[in-house]
Design a protein around this motif. Structure first.
Motif, mmCIF file in Angstrom:
data_model
loop_
_atom_site.group_PDB
_atom_site.id
_atom_site.type_symbol
_atom_site.label_atom_id
_atom_site.label_comp_id
_atom_site.label_asym_id
_atom_site.label_seq_id
_atom_site.Cartn_x
_atom_site.Cartn_y
_atom_site.Cartn_z
ATOM 1 N N THR A 30 0.819 -1.197 0.303
ATOM 2 C CA THR A 30 0.063 0.370 -0.047
ATOM 3 C C THR A 30 0.933 1.301 -0.112
ATOM 4 O OG1 THR A 30 -1.646 0.872 1.338
ATOM 5 C CG2 THR A 30 -0.280 -0.240 2.681
ATOM 6 N N ASN A 75 -0.411 3.615 0.708
ATOM 7 C CA ASN A 75 -1.382 4.707 2.205
ATOM 8 C C ASN A 75 -0.524 4.394 3.560
ATOM 9 O OD1 ASN A 75 -3.156 5.046 4.248
ATOM 10 N ND2 ASN A 75 -5.070 5.258 2.985
ATOM 11 N N LYS A 80 -3.114 2.791 6.926
ATOM 12 C CA LYS A 80 -3.206 1.671 5.595
ATOM 13 C C LYS A 80 -2.144 0.188 7.074
ATOM 14 C CE LYS A 80 -5.682 0.966 2.061
ATOM 15 N NZ LYS A 80 -5.816 0.794 0.404
ATOM 16 N N GLU A 118 -2.037 0.579 10.451
ATOM 17 C CA GLU A 118 -2.691 -0.242 10.767
ATOM 18 C C GLU A 118 -2.314 -2.150 10.746
ATOM 19 O OE1 GLU A 118 -6.483 2.645 10.736
ATOM 20 O OE2 GLU A 118 -6.576 0.225 9.939
ATOM 21 N N GLU A 134 -5.982 1.945 -10.571
ATOM 22 C CA GLU A 134 -7.198 0.412 -10.281
ATOM 23 C C GLU A 134 -8.161 0.602 -11.082
ATOM 24 O OE1 GLU A 134 -7.732 1.151 -5.938
ATOM 25 O OE2 GLU A 134 -5.923 1.560 -5.727
ATOM 26 N N ASP A 149 -4.974 -4.315 0.248
ATOM 27 C CA ASP A 149 -6.270 -4.207 0.628
ATOM 28 C C ASP A 149 -6.583 -2.739 -0.093
ATOM 29 O OD1 ASP A 149 -7.837 -1.539 1.188
ATOM 30 O OD2 ASP A 149 -7.044 -1.950 3.585
ATOM 31 N N ASP A 150 -7.800 -3.109 -0.755
ATOM 32 C CA ASP A 150 -8.783 -2.194 -1.885
ATOM 33 C C ASP A 150 -10.293 -2.062 -0.643
ATOM 34 O OD1 ASP A 150 -9.112 -0.364 -3.538
ATOM 35 O OD2 ASP A 150 -10.810 -1.018 -4.146
ATOM 36 N N GLY A 207 -13.104 0.990 1.255
ATOM 37 C CA GLY A 207 -13.668 2.553 0.739
ATOM 38 C C GLY A 207 -15.192 3.114 2.226
ATOM 39 N N SER A 223 -10.433 7.326 -2.632
ATOM 40 C CA SER A 223 -9.155 7.783 -2.248
ATOM 41 C C SER A 223 -9.283 9.398 -2.532
ATOM 42 C CB SER A 223 -8.584 7.381 -2.304
ATOM 43 O OG SER A 223 -8.520 6.735 -3.391
ATOM 44 N N GLN A 233 -11.453 16.654 1.402
ATOM 45 C CA GLN A 233 -12.209 15.653 0.756
ATOM 46 C C GLN A 233 -13.623 15.260 2.000
ATOM 47 O OE1 GLN A 233 -10.166 11.499 0.881
ATOM 48 N NE2 GLN A 233 -11.346 11.663 -1.557
ATOM 49 N N PHE A 272 -17.866 1.308 6.110
ATOM 50 C CA PHE A 272 -16.291 1.035 6.005
ATOM 51 C C PHE A 272 -16.928 -0.855 5.235
ATOM 52 C CE2 PHE A 272 -14.537 4.293 7.929
ATOM 53 C CZ PHE A 272 -14.096 5.236 6.712
ATOM 54 N N HIS A 305 -13.409 -2.636 9.981
ATOM 55 C CA HIS A 305 -13.373 -3.344 8.553
ATOM 56 C C HIS A 305 -11.801 -4.037 8.168
ATOM 57 C CE1 HIS A 305 -12.131 0.924 7.751
ATOM 58 N NE2 HIS A 305 -12.191 1.042 6.521
HETATM 59 P P1 ITT Z 1 -3.292 1.719 -1.897
HETATM 60 O O1 ITT Z 1 -3.928 1.692 -3.325
HETATM 61 O O2 ITT Z 1 -2.054 1.680 -2.393
HETATM 62 O O3 ITT Z 1 -3.539 0.810 -0.821
HETATM 63 P P2 ITT Z 1 -5.208 4.287 -1.180
HETATM 64 O O4 ITT Z 1 -5.842 5.094 0.058
HETATM 65 O O5 ITT Z 1 -5.570 4.966 -2.525
HETATM 66 O O6 ITT Z 1 -4.029 3.078 -0.633
HETATM 67 P P3 ITT Z 1 -8.092 2.891 -1.559
HETATM 68 O O7 ITT Z 1 -7.426 2.465 -3.075
HETATM 69 O O8 ITT Z 1 -7.998 0.933 -1.176
HETATM 70 O O9 ITT Z 1 -6.379 3.079 -0.966
HETATM 71 O O10 ITT Z 1 -8.430 3.939 -0.878
HETATM 72 C C1 ITT Z 1 -9.116 3.301 0.530
HETATM 73 C C2 ITT Z 1 -9.947 4.997 0.813
HETATM 74 O O11 ITT Z 1 -10.846 4.662 1.380
HETATM 75 C C3 ITT Z 1 -8.558 5.583 2.117
HETATM 76 O O12 ITT Z 1 -8.030 6.326 0.547
HETATM 77 C C4 ITT Z 1 -9.493 6.304 2.424
HETATM 78 O O13 ITT Z 1 -10.415 7.372 1.476
HETATM 79 C C5 ITT Z 1 -10.801 5.364 2.279
HETATM 80 N N1 ITT Z 1 -10.579 4.533 3.629
HETATM 81 C C6 ITT Z 1 -10.600 3.096 3.578
HETATM 82 N N2 ITT Z 1 -10.792 2.477 4.571
HETATM 83 C C7 ITT Z 1 -10.399 3.533 5.847
HETATM 84 C C8 ITT Z 1 -10.607 3.533 7.175
HETATM 85 O O14 ITT Z 1 -10.071 2.364 7.541
HETATM 86 N N3 ITT Z 1 -10.568 4.739 7.730
HETATM 87 C C9 ITT Z 1 -10.527 6.191 6.802
HETATM 88 N N4 ITT Z 1 -10.965 6.232 5.407
HETATM 89 C C10 ITT Z 1 -10.715 5.071 5.143
#
Ligand code: ITT
Length: 196
Positions: free
Chosen positions: A7, A9, A12, A15, A41, A68-69, A71, A86, A96, A116, A178
């Motif tokens: 990831t 992020n 994430k 966590e 994606e 992990d995907d 949202g 995201s 946002q 979520f 989640h």
């Molecule tokens: P990676 O693809 O690199 O993992 P990303 O942030 O782009 O990073 P996603 O495409 O899965 O990942 O988008 C997930 C989005 O959903 C994330 O950026 C947050 O805005 C939201 N999200 C997911 N889990 C969350 C959580 O536990 N708490 C708050 N927001 C969350």
């Protein structure tokens, strides 16, 4: 025993590191391996995107790879932002949260239910990819509260906790979220692979 947590992020990554801390696994981040590529994606679902990322980063690293995907799905917005969480509104960070609040300005409390969703894919060089899912229900607040977590956490009120996810300790979020639920299922797959 090695596992790439694929990831970009940092929320994430933190966590997952905490959730898998007690496993007998050497965890790597994309940063640790110097991987800067971003796998696009292009899927329509969390499952498709999780698989794309896990298999894409496994190909780049040669390591067993977890992606992990995830949202936020808001019922009153027809499930948006969903897989676009995201990049929702074309903005990030506090802007946002404000964008989401603006979309929901006229929606009363009892219609602000949301969830979520987290789909984890684990791709292994020698086994078929496996997918697991976790879901957490909540209500979208009228204003942000709390400083923990990341993303939409300050707006996501959890009834059983009487708090937003951003008001919980990282330990508590990692018991109920989640991501935590999906990660618990992923642990069983990892344990099975380790014993093979
Ligand atoms: P990676 O693809 O690199 O993992 P990303 O942030 O782009 O990073 P996603 O495409 O899965 O990942 O988008 C997930 C989005 O959903 C994330 O950026 C947050 O805005 C939201 N999200 C997911 N889990 C969350 C959580 O536990 N708490 C708050 N927001 C969350």
């Amino acid at each position: 025993r090695e596992l790439l947590i694929a990831t970009h992020n940092l929320g994430k990554l933190r966590e997952f590191a905490a959730i898998f801390a007690d496993l007998n696994l050497r965890l790597y981040s994309l940063n640790d391996l110097g991987i800067t590529t971003v796998i696009e994606e292009t899927g329509q679902t969390f499952a498709e995107n999780a698989r794309l990322k896990a298999e894409g980063y496994r190909a780049l690293s040669g390591l067993p790879t977890l992606a992990d995907d995830s949202g936020l799905e808001v019922a009153a917005l027809g499930g948006a932002p969903g897989v676009y969480s995201s990049r929702y509104g074309g903005v990030t960070g506090a802007a946002q949260l404000q964008y989401l609040l603006d979309q929901m300005r006229d929606i009363p409390w009892h219609q602000r239910v949301a969830r979520f969703v987290c789909v984890i894919a684990i791709a292994h060089p020698d086994h078929p990819t496996e997918l697991v899912e976790g879901v957490l229900s909540g209500v979208i607040e009228f204003a942000p509260r709390g400083i923990g977590g990341f993303g939409y956490d300050p707006l996501f009120y959890v009834l059983d906790e009487d708090a937003t996810l951003a008001e919980l300790s990282i330990e508590r979020k990692n018991q109920i979220s989640h991501r935590a639920q999906a990660a618990r299922a992923a642990r069983e797959i990892l344990a099975r692979w380790q014993s093979m």
